[in-house]
Design a protein around this motif. Structure first.
Motif, PDB file in Angstrom:
ATOM      1  N   PHE A  71       5.424   2.977 -11.165  1.00  0.00           N
ATOM      2  CA  PHE A  71       6.848   3.283 -11.144  1.00  0.00           C
ATOM      3  C   PHE A  71       7.440   3.202 -12.528  1.00  0.00           C
ATOM      4  O   PHE A  71       8.292   4.005 -12.912  1.00  0.00           O
ATOM      5  CB  PHE A  71       7.604   2.339 -10.196  1.00  0.00           C
ATOM      6  N   PRO A 122      -8.957  -8.023  -2.090  1.00  0.00           N
ATOM      7  CA  PRO A 122      -8.040  -7.051  -2.723  1.00  0.00           C
ATOM      8  C   PRO A 122      -8.814  -5.960  -3.486  1.00  0.00           C
ATOM      9  O   PRO A 122      -9.848  -6.283  -4.050  1.00  0.00           O
ATOM     10  CB  PRO A 122      -7.266  -7.950  -3.677  1.00  0.00           C
ATOM     11  N   PHE A 123      -8.293  -4.776  -3.446  1.00  0.00           N
ATOM     12  CA  PHE A 123      -8.996  -3.673  -4.116  1.00  0.00           C
ATOM     13  C   PHE A 123      -8.078  -3.075  -5.192  1.00  0.00           C
ATOM     14  O   PHE A 123      -6.834  -3.187  -5.103  1.00  0.00           O
ATOM     15  CB  PHE A 123      -9.417  -2.605  -3.108  1.00  0.00           C
ATOM     16  N   SER A 124      -8.667  -2.428  -6.189  1.00  0.00           N
ATOM     17  CA  SER A 124      -7.855  -1.855  -7.291  1.00  0.00           C
ATOM     18  C   SER A 124      -7.371  -0.458  -6.912  1.00  0.00           C
ATOM     19  O   SER A 124      -7.877   0.150  -5.978  1.00  0.00           O
ATOM     20  CB  SER A 124      -8.712  -1.799  -8.562  1.00  0.00           C
ATOM     21  N   GLU A 125      -6.411   0.009  -7.688  1.00  0.00           N
ATOM     22  CA  GLU A 125      -5.859   1.332  -7.397  1.00  0.00           C
ATOM     23  C   GLU A 125      -6.923   2.413  -7.572  1.00  0.00           C
ATOM     24  O   GLU A 125      -6.965   3.400  -6.857  1.00  0.00           O
ATOM     25  CB  GLU A 125      -4.639   1.636  -8.255  1.00  0.00           C
ATOM     26  N   GLU A 126      -7.841   2.161  -8.569  1.00  0.00           N
ATOM     27  CA  GLU A 126      -8.881   3.155  -8.806  1.00  0.00           C
ATOM     28  C   GLU A 126      -9.752   3.303  -7.554  1.00  0.00           C
ATOM     29  O   GLU A 126     -10.059   4.424  -7.136  1.00  0.00           O
ATOM     30  CB  GLU A 126      -9.766   2.765  -9.992  1.00  0.00           C
ATOM     31  N   ALA A 130      -4.394  -8.874  -1.817  1.00  0.00           N
ATOM     32  CA  ALA A 130      -4.439  -7.412  -1.756  1.00  0.00           C
ATOM     33  C   ALA A 130      -3.031  -6.842  -1.921  1.00  0.00           C
ATOM     34  O   ALA A 130      -2.805  -5.891  -2.681  1.00  0.00           O
ATOM     35  CB  ALA A 130      -5.054  -6.985  -0.420  1.00  0.00           C
ATOM     36  N   PHE A 162      -7.573   5.061  -4.865  1.00  0.00           N
ATOM     37  CA  PHE A 162      -7.306   6.488  -5.084  1.00  0.00           C
ATOM     38  C   PHE A 162      -8.586   7.302  -5.046  1.00  0.00           C
ATOM     39  O   PHE A 162      -8.617   8.426  -4.548  1.00  0.00           O
ATOM     40  CB  PHE A 162      -6.550   6.704  -6.395  1.00  0.00           C
ATOM     41  N   GLN A 171       0.225  -2.769  -9.100  1.00  0.00           N
ATOM     42  CA  GLN A 171      -0.208  -1.474  -9.604  1.00  0.00           C
ATOM     43  C   GLN A 171       0.843  -0.391  -9.316  1.00  0.00           C
ATOM     44  O   GLN A 171       1.106   0.492 -10.135  1.00  0.00           O
ATOM     45  CB  GLN A 171      -1.572  -1.134  -9.012  1.00  0.00           C
ATOM     46  N   ALA A 172       1.445  -0.533  -8.142  1.00  0.00           N
ATOM     47  CA  ALA A 172       2.509   0.427  -7.806  1.00  0.00           C
ATOM     48  C   ALA A 172       3.662   0.290  -8.780  1.00  0.00           C
ATOM     49  O   ALA A 172       4.187   1.297  -9.280  1.00  0.00           O
ATOM     50  CB  ALA A 172       2.982   0.167  -6.379  1.00  0.00           C
ATOM     51  N   LEU A 203      -1.899  -7.216  -5.552  1.00  0.00           N
ATOM     52  CA  LEU A 203      -2.541  -6.260  -6.454  1.00  0.00           C
ATOM     53  C   LEU A 203      -1.942  -4.860  -6.281  1.00  0.00           C
ATOM     54  O   LEU A 203      -1.557  -4.178  -7.254  1.00  0.00           O
ATOM     55  CB  LEU A 203      -4.050  -6.239  -6.177  1.00  0.00           C
ATOM     56  N   LEU A 261       2.198   1.850  -3.422  1.00  0.00           N
ATOM     57  CA  LEU A 261       1.188   2.318  -4.364  1.00  0.00           C
ATOM     58  C   LEU A 261       0.894   3.801  -4.135  1.00  0.00           C
ATOM     59  O   LEU A 261       0.797   4.605  -5.095  1.00  0.00           O
ATOM     60  CB  LEU A 261      -0.089   1.476  -4.207  1.00  0.00           C
ATOM     61  N   LEU A 300       0.822  -1.205   0.000  1.00  0.00           N
ATOM     62  CA  LEU A 300       0.000   0.000   0.000  1.00  0.00           C
ATOM     63  C   LEU A 300       0.865   1.269   0.000  1.00  0.00           C
ATOM     64  O   LEU A 300       0.573   2.244  -0.718  1.00  0.00           O
ATOM     65  CB  LEU A 300      -0.915  -0.005   1.222  1.00  0.00           C
ATOM     66  N   SER A 351       3.775   5.780  -5.320  1.00  0.00           N
ATOM     67  CA  SER A 351       3.827   5.836  -6.784  1.00  0.00           C
ATOM     68  C   SER A 351       2.837   6.853  -7.342  1.00  0.00           C
ATOM     69  O   SER A 351       3.017   7.365  -8.440  1.00  0.00           O
ATOM     70  CB  SER A 351       3.549   4.440  -7.361  1.00  0.00           C
ATOM     71  N   ALA A 352       1.800   7.134  -6.575  1.00  0.00           N
ATOM     72  CA  ALA A 352       0.789   8.099  -7.029  1.00  0.00           C
ATOM     73  C   ALA A 352       1.091   9.498  -6.491  1.00  0.00           C
ATOM     74  O   ALA A 352       0.284  10.420  -6.641  1.00  0.00           O
ATOM     75  CB  ALA A 352      -0.592   7.653  -6.574  1.00  0.00           C
TER      76      ALA A 352
END
Lengths: 138, 851
Positions: free
Chosen positions: B653, A107-111, B641, A114, B648-649, B644, A24, A21, A27-28
């Protein structure tokens, strides 16, 4: 509050989840700080400069709901996003009623993540503005 | 009752009659004595009363003697008082009694049978004591009395009395005694020609006596010279009587001769005419007395010889009978036995002149019953059953192996009521019963009886009867043994044919000697060798054949106590299971019994039961897993989780202008780790849900429990239950099926957590402890803090379908228990002292390391 630099706290007992997490979020463009438990957060975290908290519902010791209760006491509420590996409706309802921003199932997506974070940040800035205005009115 | 009173009357009447008879005889004798007296003198030439008294005392029991002597007193007084002065009369009675007492007592003391004159010793004792000593002794006081009161010559009186009494004793005592004892029956039983002979003898003797003594004048002249003449004439007749009629006949003849001689000598007036005639009579007295003694002895000797030869003849007849009897029974088949018994009872009875022959056999089926077969002339033998208690006295005697000899119904003891009644009913007079003995056992009794007194059974006969009984007893025992053998053979074949499994009996070589009806093993029939048959099976390729052959051979060689064996054989349609049990045959020649059972159905049932057990276990596992679903989802969602988010990270990157490749590599390795983690969860899940055969391996209980606790970790978290794990320091190696043991632990842990669902959060603690007990047993306890086990429910806990949960099926603990039993372990539950319950299981430790 811009996206860049917003400080987000992640509380999860699972180190893998914590690390993933935080990566992620970084990265955003967010800042991420992780804690392995609510107790750890309360003892070592700086809630004052925090944009939002992402917390697991169930952990050894106090969980997300307990944290939510504690944070509701502070003058400026910190938005909370709940994550859980074992979602159940009663807990979700309870969390949302108490003002949670979102309740995400792992698990959840980045969308999803965010989206929730953005809403939290918006909420946070709105409440900060309200406070400022109130302060000014006074 | 009637019979009893009748008997008493008879018994009361008889002694009285005897007393009267004694008195009458004494009186008549005395009168006769008076007639035969020398006129001026007191002593008689022939004085019968003393002899009558002696005979009476010999024939009566000693305790009654006084009664008979007293009975003679009135007769004595009646006869003598009119003739003699009273003092003399009483004195003479005393001396008469004294003589009789001396004679009777002496004979009783010295002779083995005082009333019998049939052997030389008996006759000698009688002559010396009864006929000589008693008159000799008693004549002294008698003569003294007469001399003192009447003033007669002492020597004359003594001499006259002595000789008259000797003659009277010699002749009258045997005659009276023998006549009373068995005169009448003998007379009745004698053949007509004997009567004729007796008549001839009597008339001859009469004529000879009359011819000699008939003319007193002639007789009186020159007596000494002519004395030999009457002796010569009389002797043949007396010898005749002694030889042909025995001591009894002789004594009767002697009495008659003496009476005739004396009567003739006294003349028509009944008084001796002259002193010289009197002297002659006296001489005759002496002559007759001296002649009587050797004659009596001769008669006794002849009688002795006759009896001996008769006994010998009887003995020979008995022996012959016995040998024929033995020959008849020795090879008789048992089926013929009772028919032959019935026939021989009749033969025995007819040949021995018996009136009843009975064989009584203790029943083989009821110990307190006798089977009685009785023969009587012209009556067929018919077996009857008599209860032993009805003839208790005889039964007791038989069981004590006593021979019962009853000469008269009076010989029976007072308590033998039933026996006495039988004697009366069948008119039995004498009876002998001998036991039928076979070794230690008494099989019954053999009884013979007569209904008339003259055929009373003698003592020697009972000895012979015992020999007959021996023949019968051995025959009966043999019958019993043969019957028992036949019955056991019958039972054996009945058992063999009733058996549902195939049974074969082998001899010591393995050859089949007998089979049950259900024995249907191909190629193994009576006469073939079973061990060889198995060896051939082995040669044909069946791997178990040699094991079976070796096992049977080992039992036959007495190397093994038994051999059990299971094998499969393919019949045309399906595979079948057989179980074979071999046990040694317990007999000197050895051998074995093979029991062969088709256990296909049982095997199928077992396989089915095992399959359903496994299915049920699987089902409970699945339902337990259902309860764990949330926990498992959590367990799986966690790595998913992370994966995933990491992925995505990483993508983000990579989109950057200068991707941080180090970070990306780190992300990828985290992803790999999380993926492995998820895979493990799935693997564990699949293992738990696996449906399958039991796989026994060595495993460490500590590790197994750690895994399960870990698996349940998230569930515990969700349920807010804290888990305490306290494992033993050393590995607990056990042999078992991993999944089954996991299931037990899982079940106990889930139950513990369920039990605390209603407890406050802070109290929800499950303590799991493993330990090594006594070095041989591993024990695992799971302690909760719930409400504990309800009183009285301990026993029900492990029963199927027992549950306290609203949605429970009640199979978990029941399956745990069967799993534990299959592992040679135990599972149990106790309540904790404070609160909650502890469920424990224990199983044996093995050597080795976990695989």
């Amino acid at each position: 509050m811009s996206r860049n630099g917003a400080r987000i706290i992640v509380v999860d007992d699972d180190i893998s989840v914590r690390r993933a997490l935080s990566r992620l979020l970084i990265s955003a463009g967010y800042q991420a700080q992780t804690f392995e438990s609510v107790r750890d957060l309360l003892m070592n975290g700086e809630l004052g400069r925090t944009a939002c908290v992402i917390v697991d519902v169930r952990m050894p010791g106090p969980g997300g709901l307990e944290l939510q209760e504690i944070l509701s006491q502070v003058p400026v509420p910190i938005p909370i996003i709940f994550i859980t590996g074992n979602p159940d409706v009663p807990t979700a309802v309870k969390a949302m009623k108490a003002g949670a921003v979102d309740f995400l199932s792992k698990p959840f997506s980045e969308e999803e993540l965010f989206g929730a974070v953005e809403r939290a940040l918006a909420l946070r800035s709105a409440s900060t503005d309200q406070r400022r205005m109130a302060h000014r009115r006074r | 009752m009637m019979a009893e009173t009748g008997n008493n009357r008879v018994q009361g009447w008889r002694p009285a009659a005897t007393l009267l008879a004694v008195a009458v005889a004494y009186y008549v004798g005395a009168q006769l004595g008076f007639i035969l007296r020398f006129p001026p003198t007191t002593p008689s030439v022939l004085w019968p009363p003393n002899s009558i008294l002696t005979a009476t005392l010999l024939l009566t029991p000693v305790r009654r003697w006084w009664l008979y002597l007293l009975a003679a007193l009135p007769a004595h007084l009646a006869a003598e008082l009119p003739v003699l002065p009273p003092l003399l009369v009483f004195g003479l009675f005393a001396t008469n009694c004294a003589e009789a007492l001396v004679a009777a007592a002496g004979l009783r003391w010295l002779s083995d049978a005082p009333t019998r004159f049939d052997t030389l010793p008996r006759m000698a004792v009688f002559v010396l004591v009864g006929a000589l000593a008693a008159p000799f002794v008693s004549s002294f006081p008698d003569a003294a009395l007469v001399t003192a009161i009447q003033g007669e010559s002492y020597s004359f009186v003594w001499r006259t009395r002595f000789f008259s009494n000797v003659l009277a004793s010699l002749t009258i005592v045997p005659a009276v005694v023998m006549a009373v004892r068995n005169g009448l029956p003998n007379l009745r039983a004698a053949a007509p020609h004997r009567h004729l002979e007796a008549g001839l003898l009597a008339s001859g003797l009469f004529l000879a006596s009359m011819g000699q003594f008939g003319n007193p004048s002639e007789f009186g002249l020159g007596l000494p010279a002519e004395l030999s003449a009457p002796v010569a004439v009389l002797l043949p007749f007396l010898l005749w009587s002694a030889v042909r009629f025995g001591p009894g006949g002789l004594s009767v003849c002697l009495v008659a001769t003496a009476l005739l001689a004396v009567v003739a000598g006294t003349g028509e007036s009944g008084i001796f005419v002259t002193q010289r005639a009197a002297e002659a009579v006296l001489s005759l007295q002496i002559l007759l007395s001296t002649m009587a003694i050797p004659l009596m002895c001769l008669a006794a000797v002849i009688e002795e010889r006759r009896q001996a030869s008769e006994a010998l003849a009887t003995r020979l007849r008995l022996e012959e009978m016995l040998s024929r009897l033995s020959a008849a029974f020795v090879h008789l088949p048992s089926t013929e036995m009772h028919r032959a018994l019935d026939e021989w009872l009749g033969r025995l009875g007819e040949h021995m002149g018996l009136d009843c022959v009975v064989i009584a056999e203790y029943s083989r089926t009821a110990a307190d019953e006798l089977v009685v077969r009785a023969w009587a002339p012209s009556e067929p033998v018919k077996p009857q059953t008599v209860a032993c208690r009805e003839v208790r006295w005889a039964d007791d005697q038989l069981r004590q192996r006593q021979t019962i000899a009853v000469r008269d119904v009076g010989d029976l003891p007072p308590h033998a009521h039933a026996e006495r009644l039988m004697f009366r009913l069948y008119g039995i007079r004498s009876c002998i019963v001998v036991p039928l003995e076979a070794g230690e056992r008494v099989l019954g009794g053999l009884a013979v009886a007569t209904t008339s007194a003259d055929r009373a059974l003698r003592e020697p006969f009972s000895g012979w009867l015992r020999l007959v009984a021996e023949v019968f007893a051995s025959a009966l025992e043999r019958t019993a043994m043969e019957d028992a053998l036949r019955a056991s053979e019958g039972m054996k074949s009945a058992i063999l044919s009733s058996l549902s499994n195939g049974v074969a009996v082998l001899d010591s070589d393995g050859t089949i000697v007998a089979v049950s009806q259900s024995w249907t093993i191909e190629g193994a029939t009576v006469g073939s060798n079973y061990v060889t048959a198995w060896r051939e099976t082995a040669r044909a390729g069946a791997s178990h054949g040699s094991d079976a052959a070796a096992g049977i051979a080992a039992v036959l060689a007495r190397e093994r106590d038994s051999f059990a064996f299971e094998y499969t054989a393919r019949d045309p349609t399906a595979e079948r299971w057989y179980s074979m049990v071999v046990v040694p045959l317990n007999q000197p020649d050895g051998g074995a019994v093979i029991s062969h059972t088709d256990v296909t159905e049982r095997k199928r049932a077992e396989v089915n039961a095992q399959r359903s057990r496994q299915e049920l276990a699987h089902f409970t596992r699945v339902s337990t897993m259902g309860a764990l679903a949330a926990s498992l989802a959590h367990e799986l969602n966690q790595p998913l989780a992370a994966i995933l988010s990491n992925a995505q990270a990483a993508r983000r990157f990579l989109d950057a202008a200068r991707p941080d490749l180090g970070e990306i590599r780190s992300i990828l390795s985290d992803i790999v780790e999380d993926d492995k983690r998820a895979g493990k969860v799935i693997e564990g899940l699949r293992e738990l849900l696996r449906k399958g055969e039991t796989e026994v391996e060595l495993l460490d209980l500590n590790a197994l429990i750690r895994d399960v606790v870990k698996l349940l970790g998230s569930d515990a978290l969700i349920r807010r239950v804290r888990m305490h794990l306290d494992v033993a320091a050393e590995p607990l190696i056990v042999a078992g099926d991993r999944i089954q043991l996991q299931q037990v632990v899982l079940n106990l842990l889930v139950n513990a957590m369920d039990a605390m669902a209603d407890c406050p959060t802070e109290e929800r603690v499950v303590s799991v402890q493993t330990e090594l007990c006594d070095g041989q047993t591993a024990r695992v306890s799971v302690q909760d803090a719930g409400p504990g086990i309800l009183t009285g429910q301990h026993d029900l806990l492990f029963e199927p379908f027992y549950t306290t949960k609203p949605t429970g099926m009640g199979m978990g603990l029941s399956i745990s228990r069967s799993i534990m039993e299959a592992h040679g372990g135990l599972i149990w539950a106790t309540n904790n002292p404070a609160r909650g319950a502890t469920f424990s299981f224990a199983m044996p430790i093995r050597n080795g390391t976990a695989t």
